[in-house]
Design an enzyme around this catalytic site. Structure first.
Site, mmCIF file in Angstrom:
data_model
loop_
_atom_site.group_PDB
_atom_site.id
_atom_site.type_symbol
_atom_site.label_atom_id
_atom_site.label_comp_id
_atom_site.label_asym_id
_atom_site.label_seq_id
_atom_site.Cartn_x
_atom_site.Cartn_y
_atom_site.Cartn_z
ATOM 1 N N ARG A 167 -4.555 -16.495 -56.672
ATOM 2 C CA ARG A 167 -3.285 -16.324 -55.813
ATOM 3 C C ARG A 167 -3.689 -15.868 -54.391
ATOM 4 O O ARG A 167 -3.325 -16.365 -53.521
ATOM 5 C CB ARG A 167 -2.741 -14.893 -56.276
ATOM 6 C CG ARG A 167 -1.696 -14.456 -55.640
ATOM 7 C CD ARG A 167 -1.161 -13.083 -56.004
ATOM 8 N NE ARG A 167 -2.125 -12.091 -55.785
ATOM 9 C CZ ARG A 167 -2.710 -11.428 -56.669
ATOM 10 N NH1 ARG A 167 -2.646 -11.898 -57.775
ATOM 11 N NH2 ARG A 167 -3.469 -10.231 -56.475
ATOM 12 N N CYS A 218 -13.563 7.276 -56.309
ATOM 13 C CA CYS A 218 -13.140 8.027 -55.116
ATOM 14 C C CYS A 218 -13.220 9.368 -55.058
ATOM 15 O O CYS A 218 -13.861 10.135 -54.042
ATOM 16 C CB CYS A 218 -11.931 7.208 -54.489
ATOM 17 S SG CYS A 218 -10.264 7.728 -55.633
ATOM 18 N N ARG A 224 -1.019 12.295 -58.633
ATOM 19 C CA ARG A 224 -0.856 11.504 -57.830
ATOM 20 C C ARG A 224 0.183 12.128 -56.757
ATOM 21 O O ARG A 224 1.223 12.694 -57.277
ATOM 22 C CB ARG A 224 -0.324 10.370 -58.460
ATOM 23 C CG ARG A 224 0.041 8.977 -57.324
ATOM 24 C CD ARG A 224 -1.204 8.430 -56.833
ATOM 25 N NE ARG A 224 -1.929 7.567 -57.805
ATOM 26 C CZ ARG A 224 -3.116 7.237 -57.628
ATOM 27 N NH1 ARG A 224 -3.779 7.400 -56.506
ATOM 28 N NH2 ARG A 224 -3.700 6.377 -58.562
ATOM 29 N N HIS A 278 -7.100 11.123 -49.832
ATOM 30 C CA HIS A 278 -6.867 12.026 -51.005
ATOM 31 C C HIS A 278 -7.492 13.505 -50.615
ATOM 32 O O HIS A 278 -8.361 13.397 -49.672
ATOM 33 C CB HIS A 278 -7.892 11.518 -52.171
ATOM 34 C CG HIS A 278 -7.718 10.161 -52.950
ATOM 35 N ND1 HIS A 278 -6.435 9.581 -52.795
ATOM 36 C CD2 HIS A 278 -8.068 9.417 -53.738
ATOM 37 C CE1 HIS A 278 -6.241 8.638 -53.431
ATOM 38 N NE2 HIS A 278 -7.404 8.474 -54.063
#
Length: 336
Positions: free
Chosen positions: A37, A128, A233, A240
């Site tokens: 892609r 993360c 979330r 974050h």
């Protein structure tokens, strides 16, 4: 120095390009790889246009010194042998190899030396939320051994990639315009909402994201500390945040903790409640450091401390940490 980026068109891949340029990383040649892609897409780097090549099982990595990979665990597993075949150091941003015994899991502020022992030529970049937490835990561990960690994370849309960030923006637009809300990248609508699930649930009731924090913290810090996490979330776009409680063997005063945090590499203390000063994702986005505030004693535990942190998930939580690993290897002369 010949450097490769695998997954160049993704959010982390694009951040790699920015950080390598901003930090004046020594590059003689840069090659970009992507999927069917994204192959053929062109990106500008230091005034030169570079076309993304299709990632294939061939000898494209023969002369590569360092390869930053961020194209998902499946791709990393499939192409690891091709990438490392001729001696390239593969610094992998996926979850593919993090808990493998013969693959170091590295946060330079904590365990840079682990990167020197890489039997498979692979160094894993941690999750993360784990990265940002251990950078702050490390200076506190030096004051007194941390026995237990409890953490709630508040993770932005960026953690699910560029398409997820776009979906959050799209959801807000759809709501404002009274249109049906698109939900593809998250299990529920994220706009005006929080979702107490990141990744899939495990048999013990924790998600994979939460178990990563348990397992990765122990491996990075070489510790027996146990970490209980709830990962959420939230509807911020980038950066974050985490609310962290730790229990140490001996009490640590707030003042000593603040001094240690302020002096630690990769960390900025931003802690003045009287003036309403504390880190927030709106302000930590685009920054390199992990920002820490609201350091205080845990009222339920005389050996406990609690604090709040916020940091850019795409920078220190991903691309920056990987680049710092590479910088360390160059500094100590440990690249092929």
């Amino acid at each position: 120095m010949k450097v490769a980026i695998v997954g160049a068109s993704g959010a982390v891949g694009q951040e790699f390009l920015r950080i390598l340029d901003q930090r004046n990383f020594p590059i003689d040649e840069l090659v970009l790889f992507g999927s069917q892609r994204s192959a053929g897409t062109k990106y500008n780097f230091r005034g030169k246009e570079i076309e993304v090549k299709l990632l294939q099982h061939n000898d494209d990595f023969k002369d590569v010194d360092i390869a930053f990979t961020s194209a998902g665990a499946g791709t990393s597993k499939e192409y690891a042998a091709d990438i490392t075949k001729y001696g390239a150091v593969m610094i992998d941003n996926s979850s593919a190899f993090r808990m493998e015994d013969d693959v170091p899991l590295v946060v330079p502020e904590c365990n840079a030396e682990d990167a020197l022992n890489r039997p498979r030529g692979i160094i894993a970049n941690p999750n993360c939320t784990t990265i940002m937490m251990v950078v702050v835990l490390q200076p506190l561990e030096k004051l007194s051994h941390i026995k237990r960690i409890r953490v709630s994370s508040y993770q932005s849309a960026s953690g699910a990639g560029a398409a997820a960030m776009a979906e959050l923006e799209q959801q807000y637009s759809e709501i404002i315009n009274n249109q049906p809300v698109t939900v593809k990248k998250f299990p529920h609508q994220l706009a005006y909402n929080v979702i107490p699930q990141i990744d899939v649930f495990q048999p013990n009731g924790y998600t994979k994201e939460e178990m990563k924090m348990f397992n990765e913290t122990r491996k990075i810090m070489h510790t027996d500390a146990k970490c209980s996490a709830t990962c959420v979330r939230v509807s911020s776009l980038r950066s974050h945040s985490e609310s962290v409680w730790i229990e140490t063997e001996s009490p640590i005063s707030v003042e000593d903790a603040q001094k240690a945090i302020a002096a630690a590499p990769g960390v900025t203390l931003q802690d003045n409640p009287a003036e309403l000063v504390y880190p927030m994702p709106l302000e930590t986005a685009g920054k390199d450091d992990v920002y820490v505030g609201r350091v205080r004693k845990d009222l339920s535990d005389e050996n406990g401390l609690t604090f709040w942190l916020s940091g850019d998930q795409i920078r220190k939580g991903a691309a920056l940490n990987a680049v710092q690993i590479a910088e360390y290897l160059i500094k100590v002369g440990n690249v092929k």
